[in-house]
Structures are given as structure tokens and as C-alpha cells.
Write a protein that holds these residues in place. Structure first.
Motif, short mmCIF file in Angstrom:
data_model
loop_
_atom_site.label_atom_id
_atom_site.label_comp_id
_atom_site.label_asym_id
_atom_site.label_seq_id
_atom_site.Cartn_x
_atom_site.Cartn_y
_atom_site.Cartn_z
N THR A 69 10.55 1.19 10.08
CA THR A 69 9.50 2.32 10.33
C THR A 69 10.81 3.43 10.65
O THR A 69 11.53 3.44 10.65
CB THR A 69 7.89 2.30 11.31
N VAL A 70 9.70 4.47 10.15
CA VAL A 70 10.54 5.73 9.81
C VAL A 70 10.46 6.48 11.43
O VAL A 70 10.75 6.68 12.69
CB VAL A 70 10.56 6.62 9.31
N ASN A 71 9.22 7.06 11.77
CA ASN A 71 8.21 7.68 12.69
C ASN A 71 7.04 6.64 12.58
O ASN A 71 5.90 6.88 12.47
CB ASN A 71 7.32 8.98 11.90
N VAL A 73 7.34 -6.88 7.39
CA VAL A 73 5.99 -5.33 8.05
C VAL A 73 7.35 -4.29 7.75
O VAL A 73 8.29 -4.24 8.53
CB VAL A 73 4.99 -5.67 8.81
N HIS A 74 6.61 -3.04 7.11
CA HIS A 74 7.15 -1.93 7.33
C HIS A 74 6.61 -0.84 7.10
O HIS A 74 5.59 -1.08 6.01
CB HIS A 74 8.54 -1.77 5.81
N THR A 75 6.72 0.53 6.97
CA THR A 75 6.36 1.35 6.77
C THR A 75 6.98 2.58 6.78
O THR A 75 8.31 2.49 7.72
CB THR A 75 4.88 1.68 7.80
N VAL A 76 6.48 3.72 6.51
CA VAL A 76 7.33 4.65 7.22
C VAL A 76 7.09 5.32 7.97
O VAL A 76 7.35 6.23 9.69
CB VAL A 76 8.01 5.80 5.65
N ASN A 77 5.90 6.41 8.06
CA ASN A 77 5.33 6.54 9.16
C ASN A 77 3.67 6.11 9.66
O ASN A 77 2.30 5.73 9.21
CB ASN A 77 4.27 8.41 8.29
N GLY A 101 1.02 -1.32 -0.21
CA GLY A 101 -0.02 0.20 -0.04
C GLY A 101 0.48 1.26 -0.46
O GLY A 101 1.54 1.44 0.25
N ILE A 102 0.38 2.59 -0.02
CA ILE A 102 1.03 3.79 -0.04
C ILE A 102 0.86 4.44 0.89
O ILE A 102 0.62 4.92 2.00
CB ILE A 102 1.04 4.51 -1.19
N ASN A 103 -1.17 5.07 0.82
CA ASN A 103 -1.62 5.95 1.79
C ASN A 103 -2.83 4.69 2.48
O ASN A 103 -3.83 4.05 1.82
CB ASN A 103 -2.52 6.38 1.28
N GLY A 104 -2.38 4.61 3.81
CA GLY A 104 -3.64 3.74 4.72
C GLY A 104 -3.32 2.55 5.46
O GLY A 104 -2.07 1.80 4.96
N GLY A 107 3.36 -3.68 3.39
CA GLY A 107 3.95 -2.56 3.78
C GLY A 107 3.50 -1.44 3.34
O GLY A 107 2.70 -1.48 2.36
N THR A 108 4.32 -0.18 3.52
CA THR A 108 2.79 1.11 3.51
C THR A 108 3.72 2.12 4.26
O THR A 108 4.95 1.82 3.94
CB THR A 108 1.07 1.07 3.76
N VAL A 109 3.36 2.97 2.91
CA VAL A 109 4.22 4.36 3.53
C VAL A 109 4.23 4.99 4.92
O VAL A 109 4.44 5.71 5.30
CB VAL A 109 4.13 5.44 2.24
N ASN A 110 2.52 5.57 4.94
CA ASN A 110 1.76 6.42 5.74
C ASN A 110 0.28 5.63 5.98
O ASN A 110 -0.33 5.83 5.66
CB ASN A 110 1.17 7.83 4.38
N GLY A 111 0.90 5.17 7.28
CA GLY A 111 0.01 4.07 7.85
C GLY A 111 0.25 3.13 9.29
O GLY A 111 1.44 2.76 8.82
N ASP A 112 -0.34 2.49 9.91
CA ASP A 112 -0.11 1.48 10.84
C ASP A 112 0.55 0.49 10.08
O ASP A 112 -0.85 -0.07 9.43
CB ASP A 112 -0.71 1.34 12.24
N VAL A 113 1.09 -0.97 10.67
CA VAL A 113 0.56 -1.67 10.18
C VAL A 113 0.62 -2.94 11.93
O VAL A 113 1.26 -2.58 12.39
CB VAL A 113 2.02 -2.45 9.08
N GLU A 114 0.07 -4.33 11.42
CA GLU A 114 -0.78 -4.66 12.65
C GLU A 114 -1.04 -6.17 12.49
O GLU A 114 -1.76 -6.89 11.50
CB GLU A 114 -1.56 -4.43 13.40
N ALA A 115 -0.15 -7.01 12.52
CA ALA A 115 -0.50 -8.53 12.06
C ALA A 115 -0.64 -9.54 13.99
O ALA A 115 0.47 -9.21 14.37
CB ALA A 115 1.21 -8.89 11.86
N SER A 116 -1.75 -9.73 13.94
CA SER A 116 -2.23 -10.10 15.20
C SER A 116 -1.96 -11.89 14.71
O SER A 116 -2.59 -12.23 14.15
CB SER A 116 -2.80 -10.16 15.87
#
Length: 275
Positions: A184-186, A165-169, A57-60, A148-157
Motif C-alpha cells: 500500500t502507500v497510505n 493484495v495491494h491498494t494505494v489509499n 477494483g478502483i474505489n472501494g 487490488g484496489t486504489v482507494n479502499g482497505d483490503v482484508e483477507a481472513s
């Protein structure tokens, strides 16, 4: 009434069976159970143990959970932002030897088409479209998750396999019967692992956020941990090797053998025993 969103599907390969997908322009698929009537995209299929379901993903946000049955199930919901048309965001499904990759495809920022491809390949960027795509993934035991996404949380339960998994924000929270790689970064990272038999270097990295990792009692690893603004704690007896200080340490847990890298700039690092 659901809107029409086209889906592009690559040719199937050996080892991926019973793949089914649905968009709102397609004819109904016999035997397909619609999990969420409000979803803008749905896909369901079966993967072999050791294969991966990958979400790009990108946003979300991306939310993944343990499936009750043997099928992988993916749904996505689009929400309009301040810029761009949600109808310009489509979905692609690519089947390959390692499993299935599903991408949210945004309009490209330079006119060149984006490409949905597995692992680190492909092309994913966006211009003037902040449509939010929220993915929900159900993962059966034995199947790995890559998300992976850019703007969003990632949750795996409670994933019954390995997780990457990875994200930026956004924050990352992952628990798995296997091992977890995350970045992640932020945002902060919280990871819980049921096994410690990874190969190569397993890393959990961020810049602005803390890291908490839970490992099984019998773990053996070479640990490299560093922070700039934060402290470090460990529940495991650790034999120090090389550099040691309040913000950096290198040492061995158990018999060592595997590399574990924990890195942040603004945040604390905590290494816990068990869950």
C-alpha cells in the motif's frame, strides 16, 4: 428491485469448471443460489487447487474470507459518490489458465476503453466517477487470492492458500495458510503466514504506515528491513549481515535461503513469531 448491470464473460478455458455468473438482465441460472439479494453483481464457480481468484477494483474495499464449501463466491455492491453515475460502472469476468479475474469497469478517463485482464495486464483507470464498489469474496481451501484496489482497505481472513493484495489509499490485513505479499502507500500492513516456502523475493511495503508480520517458527529467510521514521522489533534471533542500524537492517533468520523485504518510510516494522 435490482438494477440491470451487464456482465461480459470471456471464453472458458481448460481447468476452470462450473463457472456461473449473474447480472440483473440475465435469465435465471438453474441451480444458482443467490447469496445476497442486495448485491449488484454476483458470481460463483469452482477452481482447481493452485488456481487464483483475482479481484480488481478502483474505489472501494475488498473483503475476502475462507469459504465453507468448495466454490468461489464473489459479490459486489455499488454506492453512488458525488460524481458520476453508478450505472456507468459495470463488471467483467475473464477466465484463464491461472483462474478467474473479475474487474469493476469504470468509464475511461481518456476515451480509450479499459480492459479487464489477469495479473499485471489490462487497463484500469477512471474519470469523473467516484462510485464506490465493495467486493466480498469467499475463497475455498487450496485456491489463491489476488486482490487490488486504489482507494479502499483490503482484508483477507483465514485464506487457505497464498495471498497477493495491494491498494494505494487503505490498510491491508491478511492471514493465510500460505504466504502473503502485500503493498500500500497510505496505510498499514498486518500479515500472518502459515508457510514460509515462497519463491523469489517476498515483499511487504508501504510509505505511510507500519508493518507487522507473523511468520511460522521454522522460517528461514534473508531479511531486509528499512524505515525512516519508526523503529524495528523482531521476535526471531537474527544474524546480522551487512548494514545494521536503528532504521535499517539486513540479516538472516534460521537457515536463511529466501528473501523477505519489509519497507516503510513513516512507520515501525515488527516481525513476530507465530500468530
Amino acid at each position: 428491485m435490482l438494477r440491470a448491470f451487464p456482465v461480459v464473460v470471456a471464453a472458458a478455458v481448460i481447468g476452470v469448471s462450473a463457472m456461473q455468473f449473474r447480472d440483473d438482465t440475465a435469465q435465471p441460472i438453474t441451480g444458482f443460489t443467490v447469496a445476497d439479494q442486495s448485491a449488484d453483481f454476483e458470481w460463483q464457480g469452482r477452481l482447481r487447487a493452485g488456481q487464483s481468484i483475482e479481484i480488481k477494483g478502483i474505489n472501494g474495499p475488498i473483503e475476502a474470507m475462507r469459504a465453507r464449501g468448495g466454490d468461489v463466491s464473489v459479490s459486489a455492491v455499488k454506492r453512488a459518490g458525488e460524481k458520476g453515475d453508478p450505472n456507468d460502472v459495470t463488471f467483467e469476468v475473464v477466465e484463464h489458465d491461472a483462474g478467474v479475474t473479475i474487474c469493476a469497469m469504470y468509464p475511461s478517463k481518456d476515451g480509450r476503453p479499459n480492459e479487464c485482464a489477469p495479473e499485471g495486464r489490462g487497463r484500469m483507470n477512471v474519470k469523473d466517477n467516484d462510485t464506490k464498489v465493495s467486493f466480498t469474496v469467499q475463497v475455498p481451501d487450496g485456491v489463491n487470492l489476488v486482490a487490488g484496489t486504489v482507494n479502499g482497505d483490503v482484508e483477507a481472513s483465514e485464506i487457505g492458500g497464498d495471498v497477493h493484495v495491494h491498494t494505494v489509499n487503505g490498510d491491508v490485513e491478511a492471514s493465510a495458510s500460505g504466504h502473503v505479499r502485500a503493498s500500500t502507500v497510505n496505510g498499514s500492513i498486518e500479515a500472518s503466514m502459515g508457510r514460509a516456502d515462497w519463491t523469489g523475493d517476498l515483499s511487504l511495503t508501504t510509505v505511510n504506515g507500519g508493518i507487522s508480520v507473523y511468520l511460522p517458527d521454522d522460517v528461514g529467510a534473508r531479511v531486509s528491513a528499512s524505515t525512516v521514521n519508526g523503529g524495528m522489533e523482531t521476535d526471531f534471533p537474527l544474524t546480522v549481515q551487512g548494514r545494521f542500524g536503528p532504521r535499517r537492517l539486513e540479516g538472516v533468520i534460521g537457515g536463511g535461503g529466501r528473501d523477505l523485504t519489509l519497507s516503510t518510510v513513516n512507520g515501525s516494522i515488527r516481525l513476530h513469531r507465530g500468530t
